[in-house]
Design an enzyme around this catalytic site. Structure first.
Site, PDB file in Angstrom:
ATOM      1  N   CYS A 232      -1.791 -10.893   0.647  1.00 28.80           N
ATOM      2  CA  CYS A 232      -0.894 -11.115   1.787  1.00 28.80           C
ATOM      3  C   CYS A 232      -1.785 -11.419   2.986  1.00 28.80           C
ATOM      4  CB  CYS A 232      -0.007  -9.886   2.014  1.00 28.80           C
ATOM      5  SG  CYS A 232      -0.950  -8.454   2.464  1.00 28.80           S
TER       6      CYS A 232
ATOM      7  N   ARG B  14      -5.690  -7.699  -1.414  1.00 28.06           N
ATOM      8  CA  ARG B  14      -4.882  -6.631  -2.001  1.00 28.06           C
ATOM      9  C   ARG B  14      -5.083  -6.490  -3.518  1.00 28.06           C
ATOM     10  NH1 ARG B  14      -1.029  -5.355   1.924  1.00 28.06           N
ATOM     11  NH2 ARG B  14      -1.068  -3.288   0.998  1.00 28.06           N
ATOM     12  N   PRO B  15      -6.312  -6.284  -3.967  1.00 29.85           N
ATOM     13  CA  PRO B  15      -6.549  -6.130  -5.415  1.00 29.85           C
ATOM     14  C   PRO B  15      -5.918  -4.847  -5.957  1.00 29.85           C
ATOM     15  CG  PRO B  15      -8.490  -5.510  -4.168  1.00 29.85           C
ATOM     16  CD  PRO B  15      -7.525  -6.069  -3.172  1.00 29.85           C
TER      17      PRO B  15
ATOM     18  N   ASP C 215      -2.625   1.096   9.845  1.00 32.47           N
ATOM     19  CA  ASP C 215      -1.259   0.640  10.165  1.00 32.47           C
ATOM     20  C   ASP C 215      -0.898   0.821  11.630  1.00 32.47           C
ATOM     21  OD1 ASP C 215       0.212   1.734   6.999  1.00 32.47           O
ATOM     22  OD2 ASP C 215      -1.096   0.064   7.532  1.00 32.47           O
TER      23      ASP C 215
ATOM     24  N   ASP D  35      -7.465  -3.454  -8.905  1.00 33.78           N
ATOM     25  CA  ASP D  35      -8.437  -3.052  -9.936  1.00 33.78           C
ATOM     26  C   ASP D  35      -8.523  -1.538 -10.106  1.00 33.78           C
ATOM     27  OD1 ASP D  35      -9.545  -3.407  -7.235  1.00 33.78           O
ATOM     28  OD2 ASP D  35     -11.393  -2.632  -8.111  1.00 33.78           O
ATOM     29  N   LEU D  36      -8.380  -0.803  -9.029  1.00 33.26           N
ATOM     30  CA  LEU D  36      -8.493   0.669  -9.125  1.00 33.26           C
ATOM     31  C   LEU D  36      -7.263   1.264  -9.823  1.00 33.26           C
ATOM     32  CD1 LEU D  36      -9.932   1.312  -5.550  1.00 33.26           C
ATOM     33  CD2 LEU D  36     -11.198   1.353  -7.718  1.00 33.26           C
TER      34      LEU D  36
ATOM     35  N   ARG E  22       4.554  -6.330  -2.763  1.00 35.04           N
ATOM     36  CA  ARG E  22       3.309  -5.746  -3.248  1.00 35.04           C
ATOM     37  C   ARG E  22       3.499  -4.328  -3.751  1.00 35.04           C
ATOM     38  NH1 ARG E  22      -0.956  -5.878  -3.390  1.00 35.04           N
ATOM     39  NH2 ARG E  22      -1.229  -3.696  -2.820  1.00 35.04           N
TER      40      ARG E  22
ATOM     41  N   ARG F 268      11.214  -5.113   7.372  1.00 37.42           N
ATOM     42  CA  ARG F 268      10.715  -4.512   6.130  1.00 37.42           C
ATOM     43  C   ARG F 268      10.356  -3.049   6.352  1.00 37.42           C
ATOM     44  NH1 ARG F 268       5.616  -6.659   4.405  1.00 37.42           N
ATOM     45  NH2 ARG F 268       5.901  -4.880   3.034  1.00 37.42           N
TER      46      ARG F 268
ATOM     47  N   LYS G  36       8.542   4.860   5.117  1.00 32.05           N
ATOM     48  CA  LYS G  36       8.630   3.757   4.141  1.00 32.05           C
ATOM     49  C   LYS G  36       7.573   3.937   3.057  1.00 32.05           C
ATOM     50  CE  LYS G  36       6.421  -0.264   4.984  1.00 32.05           C
ATOM     51  NZ  LYS G  36       5.470  -0.700   3.949  1.00 32.05           N
ATOM     52  N   ASN G  37       6.362   4.313   3.459  1.00 32.04           N
ATOM     53  CA  ASN G  37       5.251   4.343   2.494  1.00 32.04           C
ATOM     54  C   ASN G  37       5.261   5.576   1.611  1.00 32.04           C
ATOM     55  OD1 ASN G  37       4.578   1.889   3.432  1.00 32.04           O
ATOM     56  ND2 ASN G  37       2.818   2.561   4.648  1.00 32.04           N
TER      57      ASN G  37
HETATM   58  C1  EPZ Z   1      -0.748   1.524   1.400  1.00 37.30           C
HETATM   59  O1  EPZ Z   1      -1.055   0.284   0.808  1.00 37.30           O
HETATM   60  C2  EPZ Z   1       0.316   1.221   2.448  1.00 37.30           C
HETATM   61  N1  EPZ Z   1       1.480   0.616   1.813  1.00 37.30           N
HETATM   62  C3  EPZ Z   1      -0.243   0.265   3.507  1.00 37.30           C
HETATM   63  O2  EPZ Z   1       0.762   0.105   4.511  1.00 37.30           O
HETATM   64  C4  EPZ Z   1      -1.471   0.913   4.138  1.00 37.30           C
HETATM   65  O3  EPZ Z   1      -2.019   0.027   5.096  1.00 37.30           O
HETATM   66  C5  EPZ Z   1      -2.501   1.213   3.049  1.00 37.30           C
HETATM   67  O4  EPZ Z   1      -1.902   2.079   2.049  1.00 37.30           O
HETATM   68  C6  EPZ Z   1      -3.736   1.911   3.600  1.00 37.30           C
HETATM   69  O5  EPZ Z   1      -3.354   3.081   4.244  1.00 37.30           O
HETATM   70  C7  EPZ Z   1       2.337   1.389   1.092  1.00 37.30           C
HETATM   71  O6  EPZ Z   1       2.128   2.576   0.929  1.00 37.30           O
HETATM   72  C8  EPZ Z   1       3.544   0.711   0.521  1.00 37.30           C
HETATM   73  P1  EPZ Z   1      -4.741   0.824  -0.526  1.00 37.30           P
HETATM   74  P2  EPZ Z   1      -1.984   0.241  -0.528  1.00 37.30           P
HETATM   75  O7  EPZ Z   1      -4.665   0.666  -2.003  1.00 37.30           O
HETATM   76  O8  EPZ Z   1      -1.829   1.485  -1.300  1.00 37.30           O
HETATM   77  C9  EPZ Z   1      -8.551  -1.751  -1.445  1.00 37.30           C
HETATM   78  C10 EPZ Z   1       2.216  -1.064   5.906  1.00 37.30           C
HETATM   79  O9  EPZ Z   1       2.069  -1.824   6.873  1.00 37.30           O
HETATM   80  N2  EPZ Z   1      -8.133  -1.630  -2.842  1.00 37.30           N
HETATM   81  O10 EPZ Z   1      -4.909   2.208   0.028  1.00 37.30           O
HETATM   82  O11 EPZ Z   1      -1.718  -1.061  -1.194  1.00 37.30           O
HETATM   83  C11 EPZ Z   1      -7.570  -2.594  -0.639  1.00 37.30           C
HETATM   84  O12 EPZ Z   1      -7.894  -3.973  -0.752  1.00 37.30           O
HETATM   85  C12 EPZ Z   1       1.325  -1.209   4.694  1.00 37.30           C
HETATM   86  O13 EPZ Z   1       3.080  -0.151   5.835  1.00 37.30           O
HETATM   87  C13 EPZ Z   1      -8.994  -2.071  -3.840  1.00 37.30           C
HETATM   88  O14 EPZ Z   1     -10.089  -2.559  -3.570  1.00 37.30           O
HETATM   89  O15 EPZ Z   1      -3.435   0.193   0.127  1.00 37.30           O
HETATM   90  C14 EPZ Z   1      -7.797  -2.095   0.767  1.00 37.30           C
HETATM   91  O16 EPZ Z   1      -8.926  -2.731   1.325  1.00 37.30           O
HETATM   92  C15 EPZ Z   1       0.259  -2.284   4.874  1.00 37.30           C
HETATM   93  N3  EPZ Z   1      -8.598  -1.959  -5.134  1.00 37.30           N
HETATM   94  C16 EPZ Z   1      -8.110  -0.606   0.560  1.00 37.30           C
HETATM   95  O17 EPZ Z   1      -8.493  -0.471  -0.808  1.00 37.30           O
HETATM   96  C17 EPZ Z   1      -7.392  -1.402  -5.501  1.00 37.30           C
HETATM   97  O18 EPZ Z   1      -7.092  -1.304  -6.705  1.00 37.30           O
HETATM   98  C18 EPZ Z   1      -6.933   0.313   0.826  1.00 37.30           C
HETATM   99  O19 EPZ Z   1      -5.862  -0.164   0.043  1.00 37.30           O
HETATM  100  C19 EPZ Z   1      -6.528  -0.958  -4.465  1.00 37.30           C
HETATM  101  C20 EPZ Z   1      -6.934  -1.074  -3.149  1.00 37.30           C
END
Ligand code: EPZ
Length: 420
Positions: free
Chosen positions: A115, A120-121, A306, A123-124, A91, A398, A22-23
């Protein structure tokens, strides 16, 4: 809302085929927006998130159709305006931002809400796209981005807890059509990011280093269509492996990528779960008495967040104390209170859950909250004595393709109860 009724206590036996990830699929579908030529994605799981992303692409003006496990996308004409009611509900739709900027040089995307697992910011994501020359404003809950021209640059994408998976994908996708070279430092190394890079290179992009913390993208003028098979879902494979161990059964997982699962397989070994690898097939069973483990979730190649909830269920069945520390998301213990209803003894201390395992679980009605917590509750129901009813199953649908059918074929007494 559908529920899953589970009569626990049956050791799982047999074979299960792993679906596409999915991801990986969600950003791959977004990447198809970067060309006006047809793209074909195979081994796509039949998930509500996939169908949702298809609706979003269609609302942008792209053609989208799903035939079995194959998705056809052709973004010949893009309106640039999506149905924002749709976007705000998922998201992961944030990952259309980069492709729209690359293709149309402008985009308006709803800010994804938080969520249950965290704020889930993004900013990056915005930092990376701004580094490529995009002018970004956030107003009334939407991101407005404009970039008369995207110019490659060097950008550090590490956040307070490490890299961002979809942020890396977003910047990588936009950079494929930027002028010059982009270097992403502290890029996410997840296999799904590698799959997106392979898809983009199949479209004619010039990306190197995907899967490492430094990814280089040499911009090109145009991208063409591609046919691509999605990598298998390492999280689904881990979920079924843990379900086999939790029920004291023995299953063979078909079509996995064990090389994407090293941290999980290492921890399962430490817990005395035997995993026999034969190519892309894994045979999983307990090696005797389960042993408690300590886990900290980390960015890849560390233990995946996950799989945290699913592993916690296994530890509730394991005599002794296990400590599970969640370092990626700020509140990913929604499953703890539901597991307590089944008799689990878990204390939360800040980012850590201390699991006092070994007491048998007994069935009860419980509530799913987020995708992976829901899968963990299903595993708990399979292991518990008596009947467990997991409500709000839409969370599971989902991210898991027909999980009740797959489990029933492994001998589980599980049925989907349609809401009347
Ligand atoms: C992906 O989400 C996955 N979703 C998530 O899977 C997975 O848990 C996550 O990566 C971490 O491996 C999809 O790929 C659709 P991140 P993503 O940006 O990309 C912080 C599932 O159950 N962050 O890697 O949204 C954030 O808050 C889902 O399948 C910032 O601070 O996650 C988190 O603490 C849940 N600023 C950390 O980084 C940003 O701009 C990792 O988030 C972006 C993220």
């Amino acid at each position: 809302m559908d529920s899953l009724m589970i009569k626990g206590g049956v050791p799982l036996e047999g074979e299960v085929q792993i679906s596409g990830a999915k991801n990986a699929v969600l950003p791959l579908m977004a990447a198809a927006l970067l060309t006006d030529e047809p793209c074909v994605i195979r081994r796509v799981p039949d998930l509500s998130d996939v169908r949702f992303m298809g609706q979003i692409l269609a609302s942008l003006g792209a053609e989208f159709r799903m035939e079995g496990d194959t998705v056809h996308i052709r973004a010949a004409r893009l309106k640039g305006m999506a149905d924002y009611d749709l976007i705000r509900k998922m998201r992961a739709s944030i990952c259309i931002l980069g492709p729209l900027l690359g293709r149309l040089h402008q985009a308006k995307v709803s800010l994804p809400g938080g969520c249950v697992i965290g704020s889930r910011p993004v900013d990056l994501h915005l930092k990376g796209l701004a580094a490529l020359g995009a002018n970004i404003t956030v107003k009334n809950g939407y991101v407005h981005a404009k970039a008369p021209k995207l110019v490659g640059s060097e950008v550090f994408l590490g956040g307070r807890v490490g890299p961002t998976v979809l942020g890396t994908a977003n910047v990588m996708m936009a950079a494929t059509l930027a002028e010059g070279v982009t270097v992403i430092e502290s890029a996410a190394c997840e296999p799904e990011v590698i799959d997106v890079a392979n898809f983009l290179n199949g479209m004619g992009a010039k990306i190197s280093g995907a899967g490492s913390p430094t990814v280089q993208i040499l911009g090109v003028d145009k991208l063409h269509g591609v046919e691509h098979e999605v990598i298998p879902d390492r999280i689904e494979a881990a979920t079924f492996a843990i379900a086999a161990a939790a029920t004291g059964g023995e299953i063979t997982i078909l079509g996995a990528r064990p090389d994407h699962m090293s941290a999980v397989l290492d921890k399962l070994g430490e817990a005395n779960v035997k995993v026999e690898r034969r190519g892309r097939n894994l045979t999983v069973k307990r090696g005797g008495r389960l042993k408690p483990v300590d886990i900290t979730t980390l960015p890849y190649a560390g233990f995946p967040t996950d799989v945290q909830a699913q592993m916690m269920v296994l530890m509730t069945l394991t005599p002794g104390l296990s400590i599970i520390t969640e370092r990626v998301f700020e509140s990913r213990f929604m499953h703890v209170s539901e597991l307590a209803r089944l008799g689990a003894e878990i204390a939360i201390e800040g980012p850590s859950a201390i699991v006092k395992g070994g007491r048998p679980l007994s069935g009860a009605p419980i509530m799913a909250s987020d995708l992976r917590a829901s899968a963990a509750l299903v595993i708990a129901g399979l292991a518990a004595s008596g009947t467990t009813v997991v409500n709000r199953v839409y969370h599971i649908d989902r991210g898991y393709e027909r999980i009740d059918d797959k489990l029933r074929r492994l001998g589980a007494r599980i049925e989907r109860v349609k809401e009347t």
